[in-house]
Design a protein around this motif. Sequence first.
Motif, short mmCIF file in Angstrom:
data_model
loop_
_atom_site.label_atom_id
_atom_site.label_comp_id
_atom_site.label_asym_id
_atom_site.label_seq_id
_atom_site.Cartn_x
_atom_site.Cartn_y
_atom_site.Cartn_z
N TYR A 121 0.84 -1.21 0.00
CA TYR A 121 0.00 0.00 0.00
C TYR A 121 0.87 1.25 0.00
N PHE A 122 1.81 1.32 0.95
CA PHE A 122 2.68 2.50 1.03
C PHE A 122 3.54 2.65 -0.22
N LYS A 123 4.10 1.54 -0.71
CA LYS A 123 4.99 1.60 -1.86
C LYS A 123 4.25 2.03 -3.12
N LEU A 154 10.26 -0.61 2.82
CA LEU A 154 9.69 0.68 2.42
C LEU A 154 10.75 1.69 2.01
N LEU A 155 11.90 1.64 2.65
CA LEU A 155 12.93 2.64 2.38
C LEU A 155 13.62 2.44 1.03
N CYS A 157 11.94 2.93 -1.46
CA CYS A 157 11.31 4.08 -2.10
C CYS A 157 11.98 5.34 -1.55
N LYS A 158 12.65 6.05 -2.40
CA LYS A 158 13.45 7.19 -1.92
C LYS A 158 12.61 8.28 -1.28
N ASN A 159 11.35 8.42 -1.71
CA ASN A 159 10.53 9.50 -1.15
C ASN A 159 9.81 9.11 0.13
N ILE A 160 9.99 7.90 0.63
CA ILE A 160 9.57 7.59 2.00
C ILE A 160 10.73 7.98 2.90
#
Length: 304
Positions: A121-123, A154-155, A157-160
């Motif tokens: 979901y977050f990604k 999750l990390l 993803c650079k914008n998280i």
Amino acid sequence: MAIEWKGVMPAVTTKFTSEDKLDLSTFELNIKAQLNAGVHGIVLGGTLGEASTLSDEEKRELTRTTVQIVDSKVPVLINVAEQTTKNAVLAAQKAEEDGAKGLMMLPPMRYKADGRETVEYFKTVANNTSLPIMVYNNPVDYGIEVTLDMFDELLKCKNIEAVKESTRDISNVTRIKNQFGDRLKIMTGVDTLALESLLMGADGWIAGLVCAFPRETVAIYELQKAGKIKEALEIYRWFLPLLELDINSKLVQNIKLAEVATGIGTENVRAPRLPLVGEERERVLSIIEKGLQNRPTLPNYKSL
């Protein structure tokens, strides 16, 4: 504007008129009080912002209005709390169109997603927006914990970039720092654990009672940052009975009463919430009145 994940960022209340419309005049009064106190960002549409009662268009109007008021002085973030991944992506994209500079994101609402589903979901949202994201980790209230193993994934993803740490476990600040260093910034999200979390290494504070007491809240942050722990503690100890109004199912009504007392808000809430009455109201008013009677004289914290 890239977001510096530090300092005090108010989770502001949404102001309503007695006719249940957005009260943008009083809202602007409060936002300007926050800016004058020296806050480092504004967070819209969280629990305190009565997000679940707002229409999409009201959220967009609040975002656009706040962007105009702050005039690039601080970043504006809006909360994403959706039931479906599709709607979360749409909310993120609308926020970007409306000028928000970042997102605070809750896990999926209502459905208790497992770890794999929560990560996906977050990604998915992160991969469909350029906005930086702060993951709101509050298993006490929302039933889903974002674990360190989940953040490992999750990390990617650079914008998280950040977490609103609301697990109520102070040692989690150290765990996050040990595992991720500065890659995952920590914004403490529990008012009654704020100074403790900052002293353990949290980078900033997503605050609630700041809505009524912006200068005191920023003073605590700036004093501890400058190493003036004794001075920060004195204000924090005075503040604690008021901060406890935030860890309550009626936190919105409590904090709006405090905003009335400090002249920067109204008591209006949106149904099904109703203003406090009877003994409950008198108890909250007593705490606020005592706090105002003993309100500390603040140092020139902006010059530290």
